[in-house]
Design an enzyme around this catalytic site. Structure first.
Site, short mmCIF file in Angstrom:
data_model
loop_
_atom_site.label_atom_id
_atom_site.label_comp_id
_atom_site.label_asym_id
_atom_site.label_seq_id
_atom_site.Cartn_x
_atom_site.Cartn_y
_atom_site.Cartn_z
N ARG A 130 -0.48 -8.97 13.08
CA ARG A 130 -1.00 -8.12 11.94
C ARG A 130 -2.03 -9.10 11.06
NH1 ARG A 130 4.75 -5.58 10.31
NH2 ARG A 130 3.23 -3.49 9.27
N ARG A 165 11.92 -5.57 4.56
CA ARG A 165 11.92 -4.42 3.92
C ARG A 165 12.48 -3.28 5.51
NH1 ARG A 165 4.89 -2.15 5.58
NH2 ARG A 165 6.30 -2.78 7.29
N LYS A 219 0.75 -1.34 0.05
CA LYS A 219 0.13 -0.39 -0.13
C LYS A 219 0.63 1.07 -0.08
CE LYS A 219 -2.29 -1.53 3.81
NZ LYS A 219 -1.70 -2.12 4.26
N ARG A 236 -9.19 1.21 8.63
CA ARG A 236 -9.40 0.10 8.54
C ARG A 236 -10.64 -0.75 9.36
NH1 ARG A 236 -3.86 0.42 8.08
NH2 ARG A 236 -2.83 -1.04 9.80
N ARG A 251 11.08 -1.09 11.25
CA ARG A 251 10.01 -1.38 11.69
C ARG A 251 10.12 -2.32 13.37
NH1 ARG A 251 5.16 0.67 8.39
NH2 ARG A 251 4.02 -0.93 9.65
P1 AP5 Z 1 5.33 -1.34 1.98
O1 AP5 Z 1 4.16 -0.60 0.41
O2 AP5 Z 1 5.17 -1.09 3.29
O3 AP5 Z 1 3.22 -2.78 1.94
P2 AP5 Z 1 2.36 -2.05 2.72
O4 AP5 Z 1 0.81 -2.32 2.83
O5 AP5 Z 1 1.95 -0.62 3.08
O6 AP5 Z 1 2.34 -2.51 4.50
P3 AP5 Z 1 1.95 -1.75 6.26
O7 AP5 Z 1 3.39 -3.30 6.85
O8 AP5 Z 1 3.06 0.21 5.76
O9 AP5 Z 1 1.26 -2.01 6.51
P4 AP5 Z 1 0.57 -2.07 7.90
O10 AP5 Z 1 -1.32 -1.95 7.23
O11 AP5 Z 1 0.45 -3.13 8.06
O12 AP5 Z 1 0.87 -0.83 8.43
P5 AP5 Z 1 -0.02 0.57 8.82
O13 AP5 Z 1 2.12 1.58 8.84
O14 AP5 Z 1 -0.65 1.36 8.64
O15 AP5 Z 1 5.79 -2.68 1.67
C1 AP5 Z 1 5.92 -3.69 2.57
C2 AP5 Z 1 7.54 -4.34 1.72
O16 AP5 Z 1 7.85 -5.10 0.37
C3 AP5 Z 1 8.19 -3.05 1.41
O17 AP5 Z 1 9.94 -3.45 1.70
C4 AP5 Z 1 8.29 -3.01 0.40
O18 AP5 Z 1 9.98 -2.62 -1.10
C5 AP5 Z 1 8.31 -4.39 -0.42
N1 AP5 Z 1 7.97 -4.17 -1.74
C6 AP5 Z 1 6.24 -3.72 -2.41
N2 AP5 Z 1 5.89 -3.86 -3.26
C7 AP5 Z 1 6.28 -5.44 -3.11
C8 AP5 Z 1 6.18 -6.00 -4.95
N3 AP5 Z 1 5.60 -5.96 -5.64
N4 AP5 Z 1 6.79 -7.04 -5.44
C9 AP5 Z 1 7.98 -7.67 -3.62
N5 AP5 Z 1 7.47 -6.74 -2.84
C10 AP5 Z 1 7.82 -5.43 -2.80
O19 AP5 Z 1 0.25 0.63 10.46
C11 AP5 Z 1 0.85 0.53 11.17
C12 AP5 Z 1 0.49 0.23 12.70
O20 AP5 Z 1 0.24 1.88 13.12
C13 AP5 Z 1 -1.23 -0.78 12.51
O21 AP5 Z 1 -0.95 -1.54 12.72
C14 AP5 Z 1 -1.94 0.58 13.70
O22 AP5 Z 1 -1.14 -0.13 14.92
C15 AP5 Z 1 -1.53 1.63 13.20
N6 AP5 Z 1 -2.01 1.57 12.51
C16 AP5 Z 1 -2.66 2.49 11.22
N7 AP5 Z 1 -3.84 3.41 10.70
C17 AP5 Z 1 -4.70 2.62 11.61
C18 AP5 Z 1 -5.82 2.81 11.66
N8 AP5 Z 1 -6.50 3.63 10.60
N9 AP5 Z 1 -6.80 2.38 12.40
C19 AP5 Z 1 -6.21 1.97 13.89
N10 AP5 Z 1 -4.90 1.50 13.82
C20 AP5 Z 1 -3.88 1.89 12.48
#
Ligand code: AP5
Length: 218
Positions: free
Chosen positions: A171, A127, A13, A88, A160
């Protein structure tokens, strides 16, 4: 364009949001990035969010919804936005709907990035992120030009806290329990388009752009 990116942790994402927001000329609004920024600055919001994030749980809706409301009321989001990681769950989606309805508008599209769980674990364990600009890399699939340094600003990349395997698995459980019903909600609203998020990053981007364009004309 008012769009939402949804998908399990590690679906890509953040990677796609960065590319698509530039192309669509709208701000990328990532709740995860906003929380991490606040944690790194030691703000009150960061202190509240940290315990949930470290466990891999969702930060309480009241806190998250207020933060998003504040962000979307800023001038740069008036003409559109790309939300990454919000909503979410169904409660957050209902809140977003009423927030936008108060502004006389609504979402155009919700793009679901689909990827299997073992691929997620592989991606997240490799990552690395830039603490300065938030750019995301992967040690194998998307490595920086100089190992351990951001291509854009030279900052030292970090891993991270929530990217340990045990936390990744938690997660994923939270995703299945709380976010899968959200995907079904958007399907019923007629906003959802799903694409495969496996394969090279540029191929996923091409699929995402085609899906968004198709939704725009339909
Ligand atoms: P990346 O693009 O970083 O993936 P992502 O989907 O953004 O993964 P996240 O781990 O950031 O998602 P998340 O939803 O768990 O975390 P968030 O920060 O929102 O890609 C991942 C890896 O894969 C990278 O190394 C990249 O290079 C690689 N990659 C990408 N595309 C690829 C491809 N096509 N092929 C191969 N490799 C690839 O949330 C974190 C925390 O914040 C949550 O757990 C929660 O505690 C809190 N939080 C955030 N939003 C909310 C909300 N709305 N409500 C409540 N709590 C929230």
């Amino acid at each position: 364009m008012r769009a939402v990116l949804v998908g399990p942790p590690g679906a890509g994402k953040g990677t796609q949001a960065q590319i698509l927001a530039t192309e669509l000329k709208v701000p990328k609004v990532s709740t995860g990035d906003i929380f991490r920024f606040n944690v790194s600055k030691g703000t009150e919001l960061g202190l509240r969010a940290k315990e949930y994030m470290d466990r891999g749980d969702l930060v309480p809706d009241q806190v998250t919804n207020a933060m998003v409301k504040d962000r979307l009321s800023q001038d740069d989001a008036a003409g559109g936005f790309l939300l990454d990681g919000f909503p979410r769950n169904v409660n957050q989606a209902e809140t977003l709907k009423s927030m936008l309805s108060d502004l006389g508008t609504g979402l155009d599209v919700v793009l679901e990035l689909q990827v299997d769980e073992e691929e997620v674990v592989r991606r997240l364990s490799g990552r690395r992120s830039c603490p300065e600009c938030g750019r995301v890399y992967h040690v194998e699939h998307d490595a920086p030009r100089v190992a351990g340094r951001c291509d854009d600003d030279g900052a030292e990349l970090y891993q991270r806290e929530d990217d340990r395997e045990e936390t990744i698995r938690h997660r994923l459980k939270v995703y299945r329990e709380q976010t899968v019903p959200l995907v079904e909600f958007y399907e019923r609203e007629g906003l959802l388009v799903g694409i495969s998020a496996t394969g090279p990053v540029d191929e996923v981007t091409a699929r995402a752009k085609a899906a968004i364009a198709e939704k725009k004309v339909s």
